[in-house]
Design an enzyme around this catalytic site. Structure first.
Site, PDB file in Angstrom:
ATOM      1  N   LYS A 111      16.431  76.788 -96.279  1.00 55.46           N
ATOM      2  CA  LYS A 111      16.631  77.781 -97.346  1.00 55.46           C
ATOM      3  C   LYS A 111      15.841  79.054 -97.067  1.00 55.46           C
ATOM      4  O   LYS A 111      16.374  80.158 -97.145  1.00 55.46           O
ATOM      5  CB  LYS A 111      16.199  77.194 -98.714  1.00 55.46           C
ATOM      6  CG  LYS A 111      16.953  75.924 -99.107  1.00 55.46           C
ATOM      7  CD  LYS A 111      16.596  75.460-100.513  1.00 55.46           C
ATOM      8  CE  LYS A 111      15.158  75.010-100.688  1.00 55.46           C
ATOM      9  NZ  LYS A 111      14.808  73.751 -99.993  1.00 55.46           N
TER      10      LYS A 111
ATOM     11  N   ARG B  55      14.642  73.667-109.637  1.00 57.62           N
ATOM     12  CA  ARG B  55      14.516  72.347-109.034  1.00 57.62           C
ATOM     13  C   ARG B  55      14.682  71.248-110.076  1.00 57.62           C
ATOM     14  O   ARG B  55      14.644  70.063-109.719  1.00 57.62           O
ATOM     15  CB  ARG B  55      13.136  72.209-108.405  1.00 57.62           C
ATOM     16  CG  ARG B  55      13.103  72.389-106.887  1.00 57.62           C
ATOM     17  CD  ARG B  55      11.649  72.260-106.467  1.00 57.62           C
ATOM     18  NE  ARG B  55      11.416  71.895-105.107  1.00 57.62           N
ATOM     19  CZ  ARG B  55      11.117  72.786-104.143  1.00 57.62           C
ATOM     20  NH1 ARG B  55      11.149  74.068-104.379  1.00 57.62           N
ATOM     21  NH2 ARG B  55      10.822  72.351-102.939  1.00 57.62           N
TER      22      ARG B  55
ATOM     23  N   ARG C 277       7.670  71.871 -88.173  1.00 56.97           N
ATOM     24  CA  ARG C 277       7.187  73.048 -88.888  1.00 56.97           C
ATOM     25  C   ARG C 277       5.717  72.879 -89.264  1.00 56.97           C
ATOM     26  O   ARG C 277       4.938  73.828 -89.170  1.00 56.97           O
ATOM     27  CB  ARG C 277       8.036  73.264 -90.154  1.00 56.97           C
ATOM     28  CG  ARG C 277       7.654  74.505 -90.933  1.00 56.97           C
ATOM     29  CD  ARG C 277       8.660  74.816 -92.022  1.00 56.97           C
ATOM     30  NE  ARG C 277       8.440  73.996 -93.215  1.00 56.97           N
ATOM     31  CZ  ARG C 277       9.204  74.081 -94.318  1.00 56.97           C
ATOM     32  NH1 ARG C 277      10.234  74.920 -94.355  1.00 56.97           N
ATOM     33  NH2 ARG C 277       8.963  73.329 -95.365  1.00 56.97           N
TER      34      ARG C 277
ATOM     35  N   ARG D 113       1.026  73.671 -93.129  1.00 57.67           N
ATOM     36  CA  ARG D 113       1.267  73.153 -94.484  1.00 57.67           C
ATOM     37  C   ARG D 113       0.991  71.666 -94.521  1.00 57.67           C
ATOM     38  O   ARG D 113       1.643  70.899 -93.803  1.00 57.67           O
ATOM     39  CB  ARG D 113       2.725  73.412 -94.894  1.00 57.67           C
ATOM     40  CG  ARG D 113       2.959  74.762 -95.506  1.00 57.67           C
ATOM     41  CD  ARG D 113       4.428  74.958 -95.835  1.00 57.67           C
ATOM     42  NE  ARG D 113       4.921  74.045 -96.870  1.00 57.67           N
ATOM     43  CZ  ARG D 113       6.110  74.159 -97.417  1.00 57.67           C
ATOM     44  NH1 ARG D 113       6.928  75.128 -97.045  1.00 57.67           N
ATOM     45  NH2 ARG D 113       6.491  73.301 -98.353  1.00 57.67           N
TER      46      ARG D 113
ATOM     47  N   ARG E 221       8.658  64.154-101.416  1.00 53.31           N
ATOM     48  CA  ARG E 221       9.395  65.373-101.803  1.00 53.31           C
ATOM     49  C   ARG E 221      10.900  65.079-101.870  1.00 53.31           C
ATOM     50  O   ARG E 221      11.595  65.608-102.732  1.00 53.31           O
ATOM     51  CB  ARG E 221       9.085  66.508-100.823  1.00 53.31           C
ATOM     52  CG  ARG E 221       7.696  67.101-101.061  1.00 53.31           C
ATOM     53  CD  ARG E 221       7.122  67.749 -99.830  1.00 53.31           C
ATOM     54  NE  ARG E 221       7.784  68.987 -99.460  1.00 53.31           N
ATOM     55  CZ  ARG E 221       7.670  69.550 -98.244  1.00 53.31           C
ATOM     56  NH1 ARG E 221       6.940  68.966 -97.307  1.00 53.31           N
ATOM     57  NH2 ARG E 221       8.286  70.678 -97.994  1.00 53.31           N
TER      58      ARG E 221
HETATM   59  P1  AMP Z   1       8.893  74.602-101.057  1.00 50.70           P
HETATM   60  O1  AMP Z   1       8.183  75.621-100.255  1.00 50.70           O
HETATM   61  O2  AMP Z   1      10.091  75.170-101.773  1.00 50.70           O
HETATM   62  O3  AMP Z   1       9.244  73.369-100.283  1.00 50.70           O
HETATM   63  O4  AMP Z   1       7.909  74.158-102.240  1.00 50.70           O
HETATM   64  C1  AMP Z   1       6.674  73.550-101.949  1.00 50.70           C
HETATM   65  C2  AMP Z   1       6.082  72.902-103.182  1.00 50.70           C
HETATM   66  O5  AMP Z   1       5.868  73.879-104.196  1.00 50.70           O
HETATM   67  C3  AMP Z   1       6.945  71.854-103.826  1.00 50.70           C
HETATM   68  O6  AMP Z   1       6.842  70.588-103.209  1.00 50.70           O
HETATM   69  C4  AMP Z   1       6.388  71.852-105.255  1.00 50.70           C
HETATM   70  O7  AMP Z   1       5.145  71.188-105.328  1.00 50.70           O
HETATM   71  C5  AMP Z   1       6.124  73.320-105.486  1.00 50.70           C
HETATM   72  N1  AMP Z   1       7.337  73.968-106.026  1.00 50.70           N
HETATM   73  C6  AMP Z   1       8.086  74.928-105.421  1.00 50.70           C
HETATM   74  N2  AMP Z   1       9.120  75.286-106.186  1.00 50.70           N
HETATM   75  C7  AMP Z   1       9.028  74.540-107.305  1.00 50.70           C
HETATM   76  C8  AMP Z   1       9.818  74.417-108.470  1.00 50.70           C
HETATM   77  N3  AMP Z   1      10.913  75.168-108.658  1.00 50.70           N
HETATM   78  N4  AMP Z   1       9.434  73.543-109.441  1.00 50.70           N
HETATM   79  C9  AMP Z   1       8.335  72.792-109.280  1.00 50.70           C
HETATM   80  N5  AMP Z   1       7.574  72.835-108.186  1.00 50.70           N
HETATM   81  C10 AMP Z   1       7.890  73.685-107.209  1.00 50.70           C
END
Ligand code: AMP
Length: 368
Positions: free
Chosen positions: A192, A267, A306, A312, A324
């Site tokens: 994404k 989400r 990654r 990360r 996740r």
């Molecule tokens: P991402 O970079 O999109 O994979 O997001 C990393 C982490 O940020 C996720 O595993 C959640 O802990 C938090 N996070 C990101 N977006 C959301 C969301 N829309 N709702 C809740 N937690 C989020």
């Protein structure tokens, strides 16, 4: 901004400007008709407010009457002009001044001239409060007009959008902003963020990644960052109220954006509903939700790779990655139905070369 039916309108001509224009026309007519008693004929429905204010500004002997014609349906002129209320019968030998709210293409005017051509009026003149010079066919001279306006759809001061808005004291124009608002959907590692970087350039969109926003806050050790850290470290979702508020603030920071790519948001169903409600208050909506599809084993490999570069912590441990995915399957996957029900869900194969996938996404967007 105001909403009438499904459309949004923004302020265009103030009450004061309108009143001044009405007064100017009344003064000019009074000068030309000194010592006479003209008949003013308002064209219903749109002109009722103009006629009322005009007569208040015209304090000399006169008569008033109305005809009723109609040619607009929705936002565009249908070209069909119906006579719904005919001419008064005392107009023979009199000076008639038509009072129109707006002269647009001139179709209604043509019908009016046709109506009067069968009568023996002494003189027939046209006064219009608003006048769209760009689109008027110029067939007849407009004797008096108040304000020249560009070819925009306007409402208020007698003018309507499907019957709403006539009672507004000022004039509003249709908010013509053509935005594209996309949700990029897919499991962690689906690409994404990578694809959003290309799409935002290609379509001049603002990219909002909630994950990036949280990481930025964590790096800067803000209150929000401290709050999100414990959830993110485990691969859990951050609570909705926190995430929704953050997202809304970020959208509001970009009032001039020509559209947004929402990446990693919504989400949960609560987030999707909050997003719809929030966008509606801004006259915006989601145009499409595009899912990047790839299977778990490929995604796990991608994320572990990654993790080696990004540092990360949630990308470096297979258990956290699987957590996740669980969060996704339980809370995010149901959004597919949510967007499918709105006819906005699109699925794209997320496996292949990066530019190939960008092309697949582009194809979906071009067809919107
Ligand atoms: P991402 O970079 O999109 O994979 O997001 C990393 C982490 O940020 C996720 O595993 C959640 O802990 C938090 N996070 C990101 N977006 C959301 C969301 N829309 N709702 C809740 N937690 C989020």
């Amino acid at each position: 901004m105001i909403q009438l039916h499904d459309k949004f309108f923004k302020p265009f001509i103030s009450e004061k400007e309108i009143q001044q224009a009405v007064q100017r026309i009344a003064d000019k007519v009074a000068e030309d008709y000194k010592g006479q008693t003209p008949i003013f004929v308002g064209v219903l429905n749109g002109s009722f407010m103009f006629v009322a204010d005009f007569l208040k500004a015209y304090q000399h002997p006169c008569e008033v009457s109305f005809v009723k014609l109609s040619s607009y349906q929705g936002l565009t002129s249908t070209g069909i002009v119906e006579t719904l209320l005919d001419l008064p019968d005392n107009i023979e030998g009199r000076s008639v001044i038509i009072l129109e709210d707006i002269i647009d293409t001139g179709r209604t005017l043509k019908e009016l001239v046709h109506l009067f051509s069968n009568t023996n009026v002494k003189e027939f003149k046209i006064a219009s409060l608003f006048y769209k010079s760009e689109v008027y066919n110029g067939e007849y001279a407009i004797d008096y007009f108040g304000i020249e306006i560009p070819d925009r759809f306007i409402v208020g001061y007698g003018l309507d959008y499907n019957e709403l808005g006539r009672n507004l004291k000022e004039v509003y124009e249709l908010n013509q902003k053509h935005m594209i608002n996309l949700v990029l959907f897919g499991k962690p590692g689906a690409g994404k963020g990578t694809q959003a970087e290309f799409l935002k350039e290609q379509y001049n969109l603002k990219h909002i990644s909630t994950g990036d926003l949280f990481r930025f806050n964590m790096k800067n050790n803000t209150e929000l960052g401290q709050l999100a850290k414990s959830y993110m470290d485990k691969g859990d979702l951050v609570p909705d109220e926190v995430t929704i508020k953050m997202l809304q603030e970020d959208v509001e920071k970009n009032p001039d954006a020509s559209g947004f790519i929402f990446d990693g948001f919504p989400r949960t169903t609560a987030q999707a509903e909050a997003l719809d409600t929030f966008l509606a208050t801004k006259g915006m909506k989601i145009d499409a939700t595009i899912a990047l599809e790839a299977n778990d084993e490929i995604l796990i490999q991608r994320l572990l790779e990654r993790g080696k570069v990004s540092g990360r912590s949630d990308d470096q441990d297979e258990d956290k990655i699987r957590n996740r995915f669980d969060e996704y399957n339980q809370k995010t996957a149901p959004l597919k139905d949510f967007y499918e029900a709105q006819g906005k869900f699109h699925s794209v194969n997320g496996i292949g070369a990066i530019d190939e996938i960008t092309m697949r996404l582009g194809k979906v967007i071009e067809e919107l």
